[in-house]
Design a protein around this motif. Structure first.
Motif, PDB file in Angstrom:
ATOM      1  N   THR A 154      29.832  44.442  46.230  1.00 10.59           N
ATOM      2  CA  THR A 154      31.158  43.817  46.195  1.00 10.59           C
ATOM      3  C   THR A 154      31.356  43.068  47.491  1.00 10.59           C
ATOM      4  O   THR A 154      31.183  43.632  48.568  1.00 10.59           O
ATOM      5  CB  THR A 154      32.276  44.873  46.035  1.00 10.59           C
ATOM      6  OG1 THR A 154      32.053  45.615  44.830  1.00 10.59           O
ATOM      7  CG2 THR A 154      33.645  44.217  45.971  1.00 10.59           C
ATOM      8  N   ASN A 160      39.150  36.144  48.197  1.00 15.16           N
ATOM      9  CA  ASN A 160      38.127  36.188  47.154  1.00 15.16           C
ATOM     10  C   ASN A 160      37.518  37.582  47.023  1.00 15.16           C
ATOM     11  O   ASN A 160      37.319  38.268  48.033  1.00 15.16           O
ATOM     12  CB  ASN A 160      37.001  35.203  47.474  1.00 15.16           C
ATOM     13  CG  ASN A 160      37.503  33.772  47.556  1.00 15.16           C
ATOM     14  OD1 ASN A 160      37.785  33.156  46.540  1.00 15.16           O
ATOM     15  ND2 ASN A 160      37.618  33.248  48.766  1.00 15.16           N
ATOM     16  N   VAL A 162      34.096  39.125  44.894  1.00 20.43           N
ATOM     17  CA  VAL A 162      32.943  38.823  44.050  1.00 20.43           C
ATOM     18  C   VAL A 162      32.140  40.110  43.875  1.00 20.43           C
ATOM     19  O   VAL A 162      31.882  40.829  44.852  1.00 20.43           O
ATOM     20  CB  VAL A 162      32.049  37.729  44.676  1.00 20.43           C
ATOM     21  CG1 VAL A 162      30.808  37.489  43.818  1.00 20.43           C
ATOM     22  CG2 VAL A 162      32.827  36.435  44.859  1.00 20.43           C
ATOM     23  N   THR A 163      31.750  40.407  42.630  1.00 18.93           N
ATOM     24  CA  THR A 163      30.875  41.549  42.358  1.00 18.93           C
ATOM     25  C   THR A 163      29.587  41.022  41.738  1.00 18.93           C
ATOM     26  O   THR A 163      29.572  39.980  41.078  1.00 18.93           O
ATOM     27  CB  THR A 163      31.538  42.561  41.412  1.00 18.93           C
ATOM     28  OG1 THR A 163      31.833  41.906  40.164  1.00 18.93           O
ATOM     29  CG2 THR A 163      32.808  43.125  42.011  1.00 18.93           C
ATOM     30  N   ALA A 164      28.495  41.760  41.957  1.00 17.88           N
ATOM     31  CA  ALA A 164      27.197  41.372  41.411  1.00 17.88           C
ATOM     32  C   ALA A 164      26.280  42.582  41.442  1.00 17.88           C
ATOM     33  O   ALA A 164      26.601  43.620  42.023  1.00 17.88           O
ATOM     34  CB  ALA A 164      26.600  40.224  42.217  1.00 17.88           C
ATOM     35  N   ASN A 181      24.683  39.426  37.038  1.00 14.15           N
ATOM     36  CA  ASN A 181      26.010  39.946  36.655  1.00 14.15           C
ATOM     37  C   ASN A 181      27.101  39.557  37.662  1.00 14.15           C
ATOM     38  O   ASN A 181      27.902  40.398  38.077  1.00 14.15           O
ATOM     39  CB  ASN A 181      25.972  41.467  36.504  1.00 14.15           C
ATOM     40  CG  ASN A 181      25.046  41.916  35.399  1.00 14.15           C
ATOM     41  OD1 ASN A 181      24.761  41.163  34.464  1.00 14.15           O
ATOM     42  ND2 ASN A 181      24.558  43.135  35.489  1.00 14.15           N
ATOM     43  N   VAL A 182      27.130  38.308  38.040  1.00  7.24           N
ATOM     44  CA  VAL A 182      28.076  37.843  39.058  1.00  7.24           C
ATOM     45  C   VAL A 182      29.442  37.600  38.430  1.00  7.24           C
ATOM     46  O   VAL A 182      29.569  36.925  37.415  1.00  7.24           O
ATOM     47  CB  VAL A 182      27.563  36.549  39.726  1.00  7.24           C
ATOM     48  CG1 VAL A 182      28.542  36.080  40.799  1.00  7.24           C
ATOM     49  CG2 VAL A 182      26.176  36.770  40.314  1.00  7.24           C
ATOM     50  N   ARG A 183      30.480  38.160  39.068  1.00  5.89           N
ATOM     51  CA  ARG A 183      31.856  37.938  38.640  1.00  5.89           C
ATOM     52  C   ARG A 183      32.701  37.749  39.886  1.00  5.89           C
ATOM     53  O   ARG A 183      32.463  38.367  40.914  1.00  5.89           O
ATOM     54  CB  ARG A 183      32.388  39.138  37.871  1.00  5.89           C
ATOM     55  CG  ARG A 183      31.623  39.397  36.575  1.00  5.89           C
ATOM     56  CD  ARG A 183      32.413  40.220  35.611  1.00  5.89           C
ATOM     57  NE  ARG A 183      31.800  40.738  34.431  1.00  5.89           N
ATOM     58  CZ  ARG A 183      30.878  40.205  33.673  1.00  5.89           C
ATOM     59  NH1 ARG A 183      30.376  39.075  33.985  1.00  5.89           N
ATOM     60  NH2 ARG A 183      30.424  40.780  32.580  1.00  5.89           N
ATOM     61  N   GLY A 184      33.722  36.892  39.771  1.00  6.94           N
ATOM     62  CA  GLY A 184      34.555  36.638  40.939  1.00  6.94           C
ATOM     63  C   GLY A 184      36.014  36.421  40.580  1.00  6.94           C
ATOM     64  O   GLY A 184      36.353  36.090  39.444  1.00  6.94           O
ATOM     65  N   SER A 185      36.877  36.635  41.569  1.00  2.00           N
ATOM     66  CA  SER A 185      38.309  36.367  41.393  1.00  2.00           C
ATOM     67  C   SER A 185      38.854  35.792  42.692  1.00  2.00           C
ATOM     68  O   SER A 185      38.339  36.079  43.778  1.00  2.00           O
ATOM     69  CB  SER A 185      39.061  37.649  41.015  1.00  2.00           C
ATOM     70  OG  SER A 185      38.975  38.604  42.063  1.00  2.00           O
TER      71      SER A 185
END
Length: 198
Positions: A154, A160, A162-164, A181-185
């Motif tokens: 994380t 920002n 971001v998790t991966a 598996n990258v996700r972000g906010s």
């Protein structure tokens, strides 16, 4: 002949009984352990509250390594660190700090394996906020300024998250690769005034 057999029978029986007792004793105890050989994993020295500096070619600090405790094991020449802290000065703009609950240093000292509550912090610089990465395991190659993991990570800064799964980071070039598996906010309410989100 019969007298001889009568004489030796008790001795033979006693000898067999003694041999059986010895065998039974060894069988019950199991195999003998090597208590002085190379199979032992005992420390040969322990250091508390240590701190060290690796100098670069110019004489400036390349990185520092400190820990609450160091335990060295001679059988595999590894070193276990309690509460290690590695600070890399590869980038002149922002130091990168790695902390964890435990670290293991390889025999030659060229690899450090951080585990449990691993936190990597890149200091704020040039208008960029502090960047924090968290994971459970991180393999660091200090001389090459490389860090990598195959675990969940994380990354967070001011606005920002971001998790991966999996990461490779170069503290010298400041390039971070997220492997899967990258996700972000992005939360614009947390971004500093006058600077858009990255």
């Amino acid at each position: 002949m019969r007298n001889r057999l009568t004489t030796f029978a008790p001795l033979l029986l006693a000898g067999l009984l003694a041999g059986f007792t010895l065998w039974l004793d060894r069988f019950a105890q199991g195999p003998e352990r090597d208590i002085v050989g190379p199979s032992r994993h005992d420390p040969d020295y322990i250091v508390e509250k240590l701190s060290g500096v690796r100098m670069g070619e110019t004489g400036a600090a390349s990185y520092t390594l400190s820990a609450a405790k160091l335990v060295h094991y001679p059988d595999d020449d590894t070193t276990v660190l309690t509460a290690p802290k590695l600070v890399s000065y590869a980038s002149p703009k922002a130091a990168v700090t790695v902390t964890a609950s435990e670290g293991v240093v390889s025999a030659k000292g060229d690899h450090v394996y951080f585990q449990d509550d691993v936190r990597v912090t890149r200091a704020a610089h040039d208008g960029a906020s502090e960047l924090v990465m968290r994971t459970t395991f991180l393999h660091v190659v200090p001389d090459h300024h490389i860090a990598r993991t195959d675990r969940a990570v994380t990354l967070t800064d001011d606005a920002n998250t971001v998790t991966a799964v999996g990461l490779e980071m170069n503290s010298e070039t400041r390039v971070i690769k997220l492997l899967s598996n990258v996700r972000g906010s992005y939360d614009p309410g947390k971004a500093p005034v006058g600077r858009p989100g990255r």
